[in-house]
Design a protein around this motif. Sequence first.
Motif, mmCIF file in Angstrom:
data_model
loop_
_atom_site.group_PDB
_atom_site.id
_atom_site.type_symbol
_atom_site.label_atom_id
_atom_site.label_comp_id
_atom_site.label_asym_id
_atom_site.label_seq_id
_atom_site.Cartn_x
_atom_site.Cartn_y
_atom_site.Cartn_z
ATOM 1 N N VAL A 194 24.968 51.711 51.453
ATOM 2 C CA VAL A 194 23.993 51.276 52.449
ATOM 3 C C VAL A 194 23.402 49.947 51.988
ATOM 4 N N LEU A 195 23.539 48.917 52.794
ATOM 5 C CA LEU A 195 23.064 47.584 52.435
ATOM 6 C C LEU A 195 21.627 47.365 52.883
ATOM 7 N N ASP A 196 20.883 46.591 52.116
ATOM 8 C CA ASP A 196 19.548 46.194 52.577
ATOM 9 C C ASP A 196 19.691 45.124 53.662
ATOM 10 N N THR A 197 18.581 44.779 54.300
ATOM 11 C CA THR A 197 18.624 43.850 55.430
ATOM 12 C C THR A 197 19.139 42.466 55.048
ATOM 13 N N PRO A 198 18.684 41.835 53.969
ATOM 14 C CA PRO A 198 19.224 40.516 53.611
ATOM 15 C C PRO A 198 20.740 40.529 53.401
ATOM 16 N N THR A 199 21.251 41.558 52.737
ATOM 17 C CA THR A 199 22.693 41.628 52.486
ATOM 18 C C THR A 199 23.460 41.783 53.782
ATOM 19 N N LYS A 200 22.942 42.615 54.686
ATOM 20 C CA LYS A 200 23.616 42.786 55.976
ATOM 21 C C LYS A 200 23.568 41.495 56.788
ATOM 22 N N TRP A 201 22.513 40.720 56.618
ATOM 23 C CA TRP A 201 22.428 39.417 57.271
ATOM 24 C C TRP A 201 23.240 38.353 56.528
ATOM 25 N N ALA A 202 23.784 38.722 55.342
ATOM 26 C CA ALA A 202 24.514 37.790 54.468
ATOM 27 C C ALA A 202 23.606 36.656 54.005
ATOM 28 N N VAL A 203 22.420 37.058 53.509
ATOM 29 C CA VAL A 203 21.439 36.123 52.959
ATOM 30 C C VAL A 203 21.183 36.520 51.507
ATOM 31 N N ASN A 204 21.038 35.548 50.624
ATOM 32 C CA ASN A 204 20.746 35.847 49.221
ATOM 33 C C ASN A 204 19.393 36.537 49.086
ATOM 34 N N ALA A 205 19.294 37.457 48.149
ATOM 35 C CA ALA A 205 18.073 38.237 47.966
ATOM 36 C C ALA A 205 16.853 37.359 47.752
ATOM 37 N N THR A 206 17.011 36.252 47.015
ATOM 38 C CA THR A 206 15.866 35.386 46.719
ATOM 39 C C THR A 206 15.362 34.638 47.946
ATOM 40 N N ASP A 207 16.178 34.544 48.985
ATOM 41 C CA ASP A 207 15.756 33.848 50.210
ATOM 42 C C ASP A 207 14.866 34.716 51.085
ATOM 43 N N VAL A 208 14.987 36.037 50.945
ATOM 44 C CA VAL A 208 14.130 36.971 51.689
ATOM 45 C C VAL A 208 13.658 38.032 50.698
ATOM 46 N N ALA A 209 12.953 37.591 49.674
ATOM 47 C CA ALA A 209 12.602 38.462 48.557
ATOM 48 C C ALA A 209 11.781 39.677 48.985
ATOM 49 N N SER A 210 10.956 39.519 49.998
ATOM 50 C CA SER A 210 10.092 40.632 50.420
ATOM 51 C C SER A 210 10.883 41.794 51.008
ATOM 52 N N GLU A 211 12.109 41.520 51.481
ATOM 53 C CA GLU A 211 12.936 42.565 52.085
ATOM 54 C C GLU A 211 14.011 43.092 51.143
ATOM 55 N N ALA A 212 14.156 42.458 49.989
ATOM 56 C CA ALA A 212 15.227 42.830 49.066
ATOM 57 C C ALA A 212 15.080 44.272 48.594
ATOM 58 N N GLY A 213 16.131 45.047 48.762
ATOM 59 C CA GLY A 213 16.161 46.414 48.257
ATOM 60 C C GLY A 213 15.377 47.431 49.053
ATOM 61 N N LYS A 214 14.675 47.019 50.102
ATOM 62 C CA LYS A 214 13.828 47.964 50.849
ATOM 63 C C LYS A 214 14.645 49.037 51.559
ATOM 64 N N ALA A 215 15.676 48.625 52.293
ATOM 65 C CA ALA A 215 16.421 49.563 53.128
ATOM 66 C C ALA A 215 17.765 49.956 52.536
ATOM 67 N N GLY A 216 18.078 49.424 51.352
ATOM 68 C CA GLY A 216 19.376 49.730 50.766
ATOM 69 C C GLY A 216 19.683 48.815 49.601
ATOM 70 N N LEU A 217 20.954 48.592 49.375
ATOM 71 C CA LEU A 217 21.430 47.870 48.203
ATOM 72 C C LEU A 217 21.392 46.358 48.398
ATOM 73 N N SER A 218 20.905 45.652 47.400
ATOM 74 C CA SER A 218 20.828 44.192 47.425
ATOM 75 C C SER A 218 22.046 43.607 46.707
ATOM 76 N N ILE A 219 22.793 42.752 47.403
ATOM 77 C CA ILE A 219 23.978 42.092 46.837
ATOM 78 C C ILE A 219 23.895 40.601 47.142
ATOM 79 N N SER A 220 24.077 39.782 46.110
ATOM 80 C CA SER A 220 24.036 38.335 46.314
ATOM 81 C C SER A 220 25.248 37.597 45.755
ATOM 82 N N GLY A 221 26.071 38.283 44.930
ATOM 83 C CA GLY A 221 27.206 37.587 44.340
ATOM 84 C C GLY A 221 28.174 38.535 43.676
#
Length: 562
Positions: free
Chosen positions: A113-140
């Motif tokens: 299950v991906l978090d919102t930034p990952t599903k949007w294909a955005v790096n975690a640091t670009d939307v730090a407040s949403e990182a990891g909230k809804a799922g897994l954070s992936i940036s690289g």
Amino acid sequence: MKKVLDQFSEFEIPSYKKWREVTEKSLKGTTFEQGLVTETYEGILLQPMYRKEDAENLPFIHTLPGKAPFTRGTHTLTNGWEINQEINVATPIEFNKVARHDLNRGQTALNIVLDTPTKWAVNATDVASEAGKAGLSISGIKDITNILEGINIKNVPIHVHAGANSLPLFSLFIAHLEQAELPVEDLCGCLGMDPLGELVTSGSLPYELADCYTLMTDLTKWANYHTPNLQTVLVHGNAYHNGGSSAVEELAFSLSTGVEYLHELTSRGVDVNIAARCIRFSFSMGSDFFMEVAKLRAARALWARIVETFGGNEEAQRMTIHARTSAWTKTIFDPYVNMLRATTEAFAAAVGGADSIHVSCFDEAIQKSTDFSRRIARNTSIILKEEAQIVRAIDPAGGSWYVEVLTNEVAKKAWELFQQTEEKGSMSQAIINGFPQEVVQRTAVKRARNIEQRNDIFVGTNMYVNKDEKGLDWPADDETAQIVDHLQQVKSRAYIPVGSLIAKANKIEAAVQVAKQGASLGELAKATGRKTEAVICAKAILPTRGAISFEEHLKTEGAAVS
């Protein structure tokens, strides 16, 4: 046995007509239709009794398991379903720990299950407040390496809903495998994109639809050659179900989405047999047991008909179904009752012939899952499979006059709504014009009214409320420190800039090479067409739960909520 039957030979076997006459007299003025016939949210009239003659002339009644149109299942033999539990942990290292633990205790597939930034294909640091909230954070690529450490992907299928454009995430997975010198052809399961599902869920897309379909085509062609056991398209009916739709609406809009994807792939040169096999459908399983069983059986028959119309062979007509127990039916009050709800919903998925099943955790509506709630959910599936022995029968509901008639009724109603949707021009056009949103909203309003009047029951919430309600005994772990540490790691990485990959003759190979060199998920998304602002907008179908209105009422009365 013969002696037992002979004892009843003196009694006349009553006809249906006679039974109905006696029954109508007992209703004392109420008509048979008013007293005993029930209309469902699907517009189907359920009779109090079904007979052999009701089912004997149905179109699919004499078909066999493993044979088109696959009403009775897509296989002649079965080992059951993949135990495909969602793992919604925030950071890659912790995800790996949980995944390895659960895989060693009965889980058979890796549902990421991906978090919102990952599903949007955005790096975690670009939307730090949403990182990891809804799922897994992936940036690289480093994150993929951490996720898959010690997991044998040859034996463990993956299941990933990657949003509107899966190419950035896909290229990171392939880059990791090549870098680790692991065979890419071992990757199996589904790493799927669903731009229309994302549009109807979020209300906007940062891509041109034509670009999404071009990328979908490139991925499908590449995967067919390099990772033949990996599906690249994931049609989510869950968005409609979570908005309050009926089973027919979820099915019809999913089929329309599948048709658009099939059309776009084949019009871009993908053989229909390859295109159809690359698509996986995900459905939510509601609380109406027989309706949900009928939905899955009807889904296979209708999809087979559609693929046949496109020119697909019998093998391509086999629908792959992932079933997820409903999020809409879960409650925050009396939450342990959710274990029972999830069990009946998973049972319906198993009887309906789902290929993989996620059983939702009882605390899903309250918090992220815990080791305890995941274990209970996972064991629910294992008990149904190993102790209840459901896997020993293919299409166990087959032959039931009620189920056979209901399957046919669901198929007819869904086909009618499917045709209405197709008349709008395409599923994407229907979504932009708000057609499915309006249909789902009407049903959601009916549901809300029936819940308010207690015609629809949520045990422990709008009926049999526990006035001594207490919080959960197993609170979820606080992931804050892990997320902060993960963000620091992401920030410290030396990501390389990436030029446009849209014009590349082989976008996949180009994306994989720059991913191995250190390109981030966000850079890969920009290189494959993601804009900084929404390109397409539509009214979103917001996820909700049936019990919410009563829960709000109970909160005002001072009931304890964890």
